[in-house]
Design an enzyme around this catalytic site. Structure first.
Site, PDB file in Angstrom:
ATOM      1  N   SER A  24      -9.770  19.776  -1.818  1.00 36.32           N
ATOM      2  CA  SER A  24      -9.354  20.080  -0.505  1.00 36.32           C
ATOM      3  C   SER A  24      -9.831  21.343  -0.131  1.00 36.32           C
ATOM      4  O   SER A  24     -10.162  21.822   1.143  1.00 36.32           O
ATOM      5  CB  SER A  24      -7.612  20.173  -0.453  1.00 36.32           C
ATOM      6  OG  SER A  24      -7.379  18.650  -0.400  1.00 36.32           O
ATOM      7  N   ILE A  76     -18.477  11.063  -5.386  1.00 32.67           N
ATOM      8  CA  ILE A  76     -19.529  10.719  -4.576  1.00 32.67           C
ATOM      9  C   ILE A  76     -19.500   9.294  -4.147  1.00 32.67           C
ATOM     10  O   ILE A  76     -20.079   8.626  -5.118  1.00 32.67           O
ATOM     11  CB  ILE A  76     -20.728  11.510  -4.831  1.00 32.67           C
ATOM     12  CG1 ILE A  76     -20.550  13.037  -4.886  1.00 32.67           C
ATOM     13  CG2 ILE A  76     -21.819  11.294  -3.861  1.00 32.67           C
ATOM     14  CD1 ILE A  76     -19.735  13.605  -3.825  1.00 32.67           C
ATOM     15  N   ARG A 127     -13.655  10.622   9.936  1.00 31.51           N
ATOM     16  CA  ARG A 127     -12.178  10.255   9.690  1.00 31.51           C
ATOM     17  C   ARG A 127     -11.812   9.109  10.609  1.00 31.51           C
ATOM     18  O   ARG A 127     -11.076   8.405  10.083  1.00 31.51           O
ATOM     19  CB  ARG A 127     -11.248  11.320   9.966  1.00 31.51           C
ATOM     20  CG  ARG A 127     -11.368  12.280   8.831  1.00 31.51           C
ATOM     21  CD  ARG A 127     -10.463  13.791   9.216  1.00 31.51           C
ATOM     22  NE  ARG A 127     -10.629  14.545   8.068  1.00 31.51           N
ATOM     23  CZ  ARG A 127     -10.615  15.710   8.102  1.00 31.51           C
ATOM     24  NH1 ARG A 127     -10.540  16.507   9.243  1.00 31.51           N
ATOM     25  NH2 ARG A 127     -10.723  16.763   6.955  1.00 31.51           N
ATOM     26  N   ARG A 144       4.327 -21.678   2.628  1.00 28.12           N
ATOM     27  CA  ARG A 144       5.206 -21.630   1.595  1.00 28.12           C
ATOM     28  C   ARG A 144       6.489 -22.181   1.826  1.00 28.12           C
ATOM     29  O   ARG A 144       7.061 -21.618   2.778  1.00 28.12           O
ATOM     30  CB  ARG A 144       5.122 -20.270   0.759  1.00 28.12           C
ATOM     31  CG  ARG A 144       6.140 -20.134  -0.090  1.00 28.12           C
ATOM     32  CD  ARG A 144       5.800 -20.675  -1.304  1.00 28.12           C
ATOM     33  NE  ARG A 144       6.737 -20.092  -2.448  1.00 28.12           N
ATOM     34  CZ  ARG A 144       6.861 -20.774  -3.730  1.00 28.12           C
ATOM     35  NH1 ARG A 144       6.136 -21.982  -4.038  1.00 28.12           N
ATOM     36  NH2 ARG A 144       7.629 -20.201  -4.699  1.00 28.12           N
ATOM     37  N   GLN A 197      14.575 -14.768   8.449  1.00 34.88           N
ATOM     38  CA  GLN A 197      14.310 -13.424   9.163  1.00 34.88           C
ATOM     39  C   GLN A 197      13.724 -12.197   8.437  1.00 34.88           C
ATOM     40  O   GLN A 197      13.234 -11.610   9.037  1.00 34.88           O
ATOM     41  CB  GLN A 197      15.696 -13.035   9.791  1.00 34.88           C
ATOM     42  CG  GLN A 197      15.881 -11.851  10.845  1.00 34.88           C
ATOM     43  CD  GLN A 197      16.971 -11.831  11.406  1.00 34.88           C
ATOM     44  OE1 GLN A 197      18.065 -10.995  10.501  1.00 34.88           O
ATOM     45  NE2 GLN A 197      17.447 -12.057  12.696  1.00 34.88           N
ATOM     46  N   LEU A 207       4.541 -12.499  -0.762  1.00 37.23           N
ATOM     47  CA  LEU A 207       4.021 -13.346  -1.324  1.00 37.23           C
ATOM     48  C   LEU A 207       4.896 -13.563  -2.807  1.00 37.23           C
ATOM     49  O   LEU A 207       4.854 -14.481  -3.564  1.00 37.23           O
ATOM     50  CB  LEU A 207       2.532 -13.421  -1.872  1.00 37.23           C
ATOM     51  CG  LEU A 207       1.665 -14.049  -0.899  1.00 37.23           C
ATOM     52  CD1 LEU A 207       1.779 -13.432   0.384  1.00 37.23           C
ATOM     53  CD2 LEU A 207       0.026 -14.034  -1.411  1.00 37.23           C
ATOM     54  N   GLY A 208       5.794 -12.619  -2.938  1.00 37.45           N
ATOM     55  CA  GLY A 208       6.621 -12.678  -4.159  1.00 37.45           C
ATOM     56  C   GLY A 208       5.648 -12.589  -5.318  1.00 37.45           C
ATOM     57  O   GLY A 208       4.817 -11.586  -5.347  1.00 37.45           O
ATOM     58  N   GLU A 212     -11.660  11.856   2.343  1.00 40.38           N
ATOM     59  CA  GLU A 212     -12.204  12.334   3.692  1.00 40.38           C
ATOM     60  C   GLU A 212     -10.799  13.419   4.127  1.00 40.38           C
ATOM     61  O   GLU A 212     -10.731  13.465   5.307  1.00 40.38           O
ATOM     62  CB  GLU A 212     -12.716  11.256   4.680  1.00 40.38           C
ATOM     63  CG  GLU A 212     -13.961  10.664   4.554  1.00 40.38           C
ATOM     64  CD  GLU A 212     -14.620  10.379   5.512  1.00 40.38           C
ATOM     65  OE1 GLU A 212     -14.796  10.892   6.428  1.00 40.38           O
ATOM     66  OE2 GLU A 212     -15.497   9.493   5.278  1.00 40.38           O
TER      67      GLU A 212
END
Length: 389
Positions: free
Chosen positions: A136, A161, A247, A272, A283, A343-344, A368
């Site tokens: 940074s 890199i 970015r 499923r 829900q 998907l558990g 970045e």
């Protein structure tokens, strides 16, 4: 389960870019994604598919042999590639990262020498800024370039890199006047075959495993004077201006990963069955899918807004680039985690792509510029009055 729409109508050319890229990725990228991840091997077959469709470096202007796709179109390309394979999306993304410094500041001679091979798919370009002790805090870099007559002698190490060892060309930032701090940093083009260039072993990573990440070593690498990008001492400013543009590509990558996860989880939820009906009828599942779609829609609008500013080089690009990258990557990490949950137990296995997408999403919050750094950037722009309003 795709939510690839936008509340406003984009010009038809962008829909065509999305459709064409998706077709290429469905046929030539997605089938290789799991294998490339498992092998931690550069996705050569996927690269060839992108190259054949001129999608490996779509941003390069036509005058240098490129497709000349603008910043928004390039973001859409990266989004669609990342939807299929995050590692492969780093081919167009890092080609842009490595070449934007040339497009911004290089001499015409340098552009004519290095951009056409990338446009033709004969070479890739990487970006060398980070170091073992300068992440940074990039301005504290230790890599040095010392003038020696009509040449420069480059010594140092770059870390993290992307596509190192595969790319033929590298934009390298080095201190040419160590006493001047950030005002004493310059940028150079280095070639893989330059004497004194070598590479470390591939990093063993959590995600984006098919995109090689290595250290790059420079041991008394002698560079001709004309390899300097722009003016001496302007390299740090160039690095930051480059990241303002790129970015946006990481935001697009994160967006694509999130979209791929929603698509996969939505398709699974409709098939499923538990308690006598598809789990999409419950829900708890519906809320996860709805929240994911909502966040993807918001991330897409912010990413596209930032891409438009990148194309125009608006005064508030710094803010919007940071905001898009930060928001989209945070959303991608949350969404992929939730889609694994949909998907558990199956989501936790390599039989489905969700676990790979979850692993891949994490890096978008880090590279970045970490999202903590993005928030610093946004705050500074706000306090300077350069962000919207």
């Amino acid at each position: 389960m795709s939510t690839g729409f936008s509340p406003y109508q984009l010009p038809a050319e962008y829909s065509d870019i999305r459709s064409a890229t998706r077709d290429v990725c469905d046929a030539g990228v997605a089938p290789h994604a799991a294998e490339a991840d498992a092998a931690a091997a550069f996705p050569q077959a996927s690269f060839e598919a992108l190259k054949a469709a001129d999608l490996h470096a779509p941003h390069i202007p036509a005058e240098y042999g490129g497709a000349g796709i603008d910043a928004l179109g390039t973001a859409i390309v990266i989004e669609e590639v990342a939807r299929a394979c995050a590692s492969t999306s780093l081919i167009p993304a890092v080609n842009k990262l490595g070449t934007v410094p040339l497009l911004l500041d290089a001499s015409e001679k340098l552009k004519q020498r290095y951009l056409p091979p990338v446009a033709a798919g004969e070479a890739m370009f990487s970006y060398c800024l980070s170091e073992p002790e300068a992440g940074s805090d990039a301005a504290s870099m230790k890599t040095r370039a010392v003038r020696d007559g009509d040449t420069w002698i480059l010594d140092g190490v770059k870390r993290w890199i992307t596509n190192a060892g595969v790319s033929r060309y590298y934009t390298v930032f080095a201190a040419t006047d160590p006493e001047a701090g950030s005002r004493g940093i310059s940028a150079f083009v280095v070639e893989k075959d330059d004497e004194g260039v070598s590479f470390g072993a591939p990093e063993k990573k959590l995600g984006i495993k098919a995109s090689p990440t290595r250290e790059v070593y420079f041991d008394s690498v002698r560079l001709p004077a004309d390899r300097l990008i722009g003016d001496e001492g302007k390299g740090f400013s160039l690095a930051m201006r480059t990241l303002d543009h790129t970015r946006v590509t990481i935001a697009a990558q994160a967006l694509g990963i999130a979209q791929g996860a929603l698509d996969a989880a939505g398709a699974y939820a409709t098939e499923r069955e538990q308690f006598g009906k598809p789990i999409s009828g419950f829900q708890a599942i519906q809320f996860k899918l709805a929240d994911a779609a909502m966040k993807i829609s918001a991330a897409r609008e912010l990413t596209y807004a930032a891409a438009a500013r990148s194309e125009r080089v608006d005064a508030d690009l710094t803010y919007f680039g940071a905001a898009a990258k930060c928001f989209a990557s945070d959303a991608a990490m949350e969404i992929t985690t939730d889609m694994v949950q949909v998907l558990g137990g199956y989501g936790y296995t390599q039989d489905f792509p969700l676990e790979r997408m979850m692993r891949d999403a994490k890096i978008t919050q880090i590279y970045e510029g970490t999202n903590e750094v993005q928030r610093i950037v946004m705050a500074r722009e706000l306090l300077k009055g350069k962000a919207f309003g």
